[in-house]
Design an enzyme around this catalytic site. Structure first.
Site: not given
Length: 651
Positions: A93, A177, A212, A252, A265, A267, A325
């Site tokens: 990244k 970031e 996320n 992304e 980023e 992938n 969750f």
């Protein structure tokens, strides 16, 4: 394509579906990923044992590891993915952000250098400005990511991200970031070959996330216009060309409310959500990856790419939405997904899965069970098809997120397409407690439950009536209780289509409905026609009734005779035991560390312990001020759900 396959598997995956489906299978070690799937030597040894020509690395583990791609190349084995140079450039990244800036792609402000320790993370976070996103350089799938709003969260987030990154990817490098508030997460699918041809296949909206990690994806995005889509696609292709990209990959972006987009980023692998792109383009991405890897040219140009209809993907997870969750493990005592294929309204249902009924969900890997996808000629048809498919998805034995998915699909904001990555936190700030059914739905479910009870009682009466001197009368009227709501159900007719007159405790007139069910006692899925419209839900037997789950709602339904209904109000209610003085393990997992000692006074919100499950670290916090009186678990302990970690006393 006529290609024979070899599966590799760990101890935990010995009976996994992919092992059974492959032509051959090779055992590669213990359950922990860092002792099996992340060990390159074991993968390469399996290649040599079987004489495999190529390796498709899947979604995670070594899929974005440049060293692995290089080692395969040195062994003369094809890596079904981008060339090692592209993996090195884009798979990291930090490096990819620098290359994106050099290519003129808009990027999010941040610190691209490596971060030494927690103190360094705090200094950098203050320089960038809170809130910040702390991320693993080699991360993906939500692993190794934390949002920090202050110095304390920056310290905790740095430590947790570093540990998760090391455990999940074997690489603990971290960067920071700026976190863009109220963002949408939109990604562009790119596809290239080894002859310099690169195209993009539209976008995917992935804004519904928790921790996320994506939960719902759709293609196209309900937010983008043609101009923004073209601009994002052009930048994605330019970035891919800068590193000679030659496979399927995803660029992304974070997109703000004004459609300004920022590179997040890239992938360098197949994405979990790739089916929605396949459904709207008709392009099989795995097939294209294989063809590209063996040197074929792309069979299409950018002008050939047409986006048709709308597609949705629901990630079915082994996690309990009613308990924030938290991951759930155990045996799938029932696993019966909806039938795949076309529907009468033109919709298509697709279910990509790696599990089966009777199989186990372990604590060692990602908790995703299946990817349920629907396609329709427009978003409305795709959405209706998804609702219907989730209604009939039978999944028992573990906690799962289907009720939450159903609630999201019925939410006004989602229906409007007004979503951001903060959707879950904004709409369920105190956690998901279930959806609230409206009065009309409640009455329909009450009517069906009354009929189900009537069917059960009639069956019991028929059995007992076959015995000498045994007769049993089944009443035509039942009292139904759902929470504070009470109904009187008068059932007319003997079999087949029945007329049910529903009267509640309000001043409104009784409502008559025609109800047909083919349900039998013991079945968990209830399919009903009410006034010739389908209503499907799940019901499990409980004393005096059923535990019902429908469209994100979960509640108990009591069905009694009128006499028993009158007496029910006099029955005592069982009080749940008080566990407020205990810290319970919320999921099966391993204690990473205990952060307090006996005698310590803890404050509301203070971190007490860290539990790792399914590659994610979870920090457990105090709910109020108290003194630690006893600690019953230590780092390294494997705990079951609700195991006591520590006890408290009042101060």
């Amino acid at each position: 394509m006529g290609i024979k396959t070899v599966a590799v598997y760990s101890d935990a995956d010995r009976n996994a579906l992919h092992v059974k489906m492959a032509d051959e299978a090779v055992h590669i070690g213990p359950s922990a990923a860092n002792q099996s799937y992340l060990i390159q030597d074991k993968i390469i040894d399996a290649v040599k044992q079987t004489g495999a020509d190529a390796v498709h690395p899947g979604y995670g583990f070594l899929s974005e590891n440049p060293e692995f791609a290089e080692r395969l190349k040195a062994e003369g084995v094809v890596f079904i993915g981008p060339n090692p140079h592209a993996v090195v450039s884009m798979g990291d990244k930090i490096t990819s952000k620098k290359l994106a800036m050099e290519a003129g792609v808009s990027t999010v402000p941040g610190h691209m250098g490596l971060i030494e320790d927690a103190d360094d993370a705090v200094k950098i976070s203050n320089k960038v400005g809170y809130p910040v996103m702390i991320k693993a350089s080699a991360g993906g799938g939500g692993k190794g990511m934390r949002i920090a709003w202050n110095d304390e969260e920056a310290r905790e987030g740095f430590a947790a991200s570093k540990n998760e990154a090391a455990n999940s990817f074997g690489d603990d490098r971290i960067f920071i970031e700026k976190f863009v508030t109220s963002p949408r997460h939109i990604e562009i699918q790119v596809l290239g070959d080894k002859h310099g041809n690169i195209i993009y296949l539209g976008e995917r909206e992935c804004s519904i996330q928790r921790r996320n990690q994506k939960v719902i994806e759709e293609a196209p995005s309900p937010f983008l216009d043609e101009a923004t889509r073209a601009a994002m696609g052009a930048e994605s292709v330019a970035l891919a060309k800068a590193v000679d990209y030659d496979s399927a990959g995803t660029v992304e972006f974070i997109v703000d409310g004004d459609r300004n987009f920022y590179f997040l980023e890239m992938n360098t692998r197949l994405q979990v959500e790739h089916p929605v792109t396949e459904l709207i383009t008709g392009v099989d991405l795995v097939e294209q990856m294989i063809r590209s890897a063996q040197g074929e040219k792309l069979s299409m140009t950018q002008d050939d790419v047409k986006l048709t209809g709308w597609a949705l993907e629901s990630r079915i997870y082994a996690e309990d939405p009613f308990r924030n969750f938290l991951p759930s493990i155990g045996r799938l005592t029932r696993y019966r997904p909806p039938v795949e294929g076309k529907r009468e309204n033109g919709a298509i249902v697709r279910n990509d899965t790696g599990v089966f009924e009777g199989g186990e969900i372990s604590m060692f890997y990602d908790p995703m069970i299946a990817k349920l996808c629907t396609w329709g000629p427009d978003r409305g048809v795709a959405l209706d098809a998804m609702r219907d498919a989730l209604d009939v998805f039978e999944l028992e034995g573990i906690g799962h997120n289907i009720p939450f998915l159903q609630a999201v699909y019925d939410h006004d904001r989602f229906i409007r397409g007004d979503i951001t990555t903060g959707f879950i936190a904004e709409e369920y700030p105190d956690g998901f407690m279930g959806a609230e059914p409206n009065a009309g739905v409640m009455r329909k479910l009450a009517a069906v439950c009354a009929l189900m009870h009537d069917v059960s009682e009639t069956r019991a009466a028929d059995i007992s009536g076959s015995l000498p001197n045994h007769t049993r009368h089944v009443p035509d009227t039942w009292c139904v209780e759902i929470g504070d709501s009470h109904y009187r159900a008068d059932i007319r007719g003997e079999k087949g289509l029945r007329t049910i007159i529903m009267d509640d405790d309000s001043d409104k007139a009784a409502i008559e409905m025609e109800v047909l069910i083919n349900w039998l006692p013991g079945q968990s899925l209830v399919r009903a026609l009410i006034d010739n419209k389908p209503v499907n839900f799940h019901a499990a037997p409980r004393p005096e009734g059923y535990a019902v789950r429908h469209r994100g709602c979960a509640f108990n339904v009591k069905v009694r005779t009128p006499e028993a209904g009158q007496l029910a109000s006099h029955m005592p209610i069982k009080v749940a035991p008080d566990t407020s003085n205990l810290l319970l393990c919320p999921m099966p997992g391993v204690i990473v560390k205990v952060m307090v000692e006996v005698g310590d006074i803890v404050e509301d919100g203070q971190a007490l312990a860290v539990v790792e499950a399914m590659k994610m670290e979870n920090t457990l916090r105090a709910e109020n001020r108290a003194r630690v009186s006893e600690i019953k678990a230590a780092a390294g302990d494997n705990l079951a759900v609700d195991a006591v970690i520590m006890e408290f006393e009042a101060v």
